[in-house]
Design an enzyme around this catalytic site. Sequence first.
Site, mmCIF file in Angstrom:
data_model
loop_
_atom_site.group_PDB
_atom_site.id
_atom_site.type_symbol
_atom_site.label_atom_id
_atom_site.label_comp_id
_atom_site.label_asym_id
_atom_site.label_seq_id
_atom_site.Cartn_x
_atom_site.Cartn_y
_atom_site.Cartn_z
ATOM 1 N N CYS A 171 0.889 -1.183 0.000
ATOM 2 C CA CYS A 171 0.000 0.000 0.000
ATOM 3 C C CYS A 171 0.913 1.215 0.000
ATOM 4 C CB CYS A 171 -0.917 -0.008 1.216
ATOM 5 S SG CYS A 171 -1.902 -1.522 1.415
ATOM 6 N N CYS A 199 -0.592 3.972 10.956
ATOM 7 C CA CYS A 199 -0.371 5.255 11.641
ATOM 8 C C CYS A 199 -1.540 5.490 12.592
ATOM 9 C CB CYS A 199 -0.196 6.395 10.652
ATOM 10 S SG CYS A 199 -1.517 6.562 9.432
ATOM 11 N N ALA A 234 1.346 4.337 -1.729
ATOM 12 C CA ALA A 234 1.183 5.779 -1.890
ATOM 13 C C ALA A 234 1.201 6.480 -0.518
ATOM 14 C CB ALA A 234 -0.116 6.071 -2.620
ATOM 15 N N PRO A 235 1.826 7.662 -0.436
ATOM 16 C CA PRO A 235 2.399 8.467 -1.514
ATOM 17 C C PRO A 235 3.853 8.160 -1.862
ATOM 18 C CG PRO A 235 2.419 9.718 0.500
ATOM 19 C CD PRO A 235 1.752 8.421 0.844
ATOM 20 N N GLY A 236 4.460 7.153 -1.227
ATOM 21 C CA GLY A 236 5.754 6.682 -1.683
ATOM 22 C C GLY A 236 6.942 7.009 -0.805
ATOM 23 N N GLY A 237 6.734 7.610 0.349
ATOM 24 C CA GLY A 237 7.867 7.925 1.216
ATOM 25 C C GLY A 237 8.608 6.686 1.689
ATOM 26 N N ASP A 261 -0.710 0.096 -5.121
ATOM 27 C CA ASP A 261 -1.705 0.885 -4.423
ATOM 28 C C ASP A 261 -3.005 0.793 -5.201
ATOM 29 O OD1 ASP A 261 -1.475 2.922 -1.963
ATOM 30 O OD2 ASP A 261 -3.082 3.580 -3.298
ATOM 31 N N ASP A 305 -5.298 -3.776 -5.996
ATOM 32 C CA ASP A 305 -5.699 -4.060 -4.622
ATOM 33 C C ASP A 305 -4.872 -5.256 -4.161
ATOM 34 O OD1 ASP A 305 -6.917 -4.947 -2.258
ATOM 35 O OD2 ASP A 305 -8.922 -4.415 -2.943
ATOM 36 N N ASP A 330 1.797 -1.325 4.925
ATOM 37 C CA ASP A 330 1.417 -0.085 5.596
ATOM 38 C C ASP A 330 -0.078 0.074 5.355
ATOM 39 O OD1 ASP A 330 1.385 2.340 6.838
ATOM 40 O OD2 ASP A 330 2.465 3.423 5.279
#
Length: 459
Positions: free
Chosen positions: A272, A394, A274-277, A296, A322, A341
Amino acid sequence: MSTPHPSSPPLHRLLSAGADAVQAVRDGHSLTEWLTRCPADVRPGAQALSFTVLRRLGAVQALRARLAPKAPPPRVDALLVTALALLWPGETAYTEHTLVDQAVEAARRRAPKNAGFVNAVLRRFLREREALVAALQDDPIATWNHPRWWQEQLQRDWPDHWQALLSANQQRPPMTLRVNPAQGSPSHYLDRLTEAGIAAHPAGDLWPQALVLDEPRPVQALPGFAEGDASVQDASAQLAAPLLLGTMAPQDLAPGEHWPMLGAGAHVLDACSAPGGKTAHLQELAGNRLDLLALDTDAKRLERVQQNLERLQLTARVTPADARNTQAWWDGRPFDGILLDAPCSASGIVRRHPDVRWLRRATDIPALAQIQSELLEALWPLLKPGGRLLYATCSVFKAEGQDQIDAFLQRHGDARWRQFTRGAGHLLPLADNASQEPPRGAAVTDGFFYALLQKLPSA
């Protein structure tokens, strides 16, 4: 106290845009999404004002109900609560006279018949402010500025820390950078920041690439940002890559047990991404030598992943999919490592997204926990024996962290939860990053949960 800079949009426009942002959140829309559609000249001001209002929304909504028991039209109500938040004790962005004057001007432009009403309500608040604020102290939503269910969830999960967690969500978050090791050391980049007049300091030994700015700055002001010398990423998020790749070793290694690094050629999935950090951080630590697949469900957000990789001169196969539907994207090659994540409540990053608390509902938590469980079940069979899966959210809610992993371990006898002295488990966004166990770090970071699961070899 200050007034707007002469070159900035007039305050009445900022108040009107901020009120629209607040109303969008009350209507169930993401603030981040709404701001992308906001006119560019008022976007920074609207974001700053709406952040202030949303951090105090429980109190100012209760206050407006006392001042005007009959709710005005939504656009007027949103303007009122915006102005009330900015007139709250301790707020000093604008003088009281300027704020009231410009709020009335905004009302004239968006609801002319209600301008006198707005003026009367705001002036009454200024006259009776101390008593009106004191009268809200028995209202837990007004006191803590979080929905009641959210407060109750934290009381159950963290009985010793729930008040500190709610208070921490009211603080402005630090801006933390991740220095690209391919472009230089953190100490060298710190020197470059100093030369640019940007004060910063290392986050601590748990985060060797992280520098914390004393004050947030636009990324355009950061030396070498466009060239990939650094990225913006919270310190908690910077733990994912070292936990998965093995630069952080578990504390529960048996005597003589070797903990290998996942490096050149390792087949790794970011499920998962995005956003790619975290995607980029994996390749940074591995010298861009991982065989890395980034998935993603949102093809639009995957564009951000690709942009981040390109700015940092890194590579990965980026695929919209998915992760639960493995037949649609998996080529049958088992993975050495998987980063999951997972989608979650975002209850650990409320400082950065103050709208989250008002958008979430209590029923969202079991629904999100179900998605997390489905992702774990779908991805576990794709892991090699001896391989590792890092589960991350998170979130500070245990349903999305410890409870989720405890249930997974009950279902999978071939899974071992590897333990770490610091940097894993539930990380709380407190000054000492405290948890039920001893403090896990010294920096103020976002709330996260990490569990590294190792797949045991077949008997």
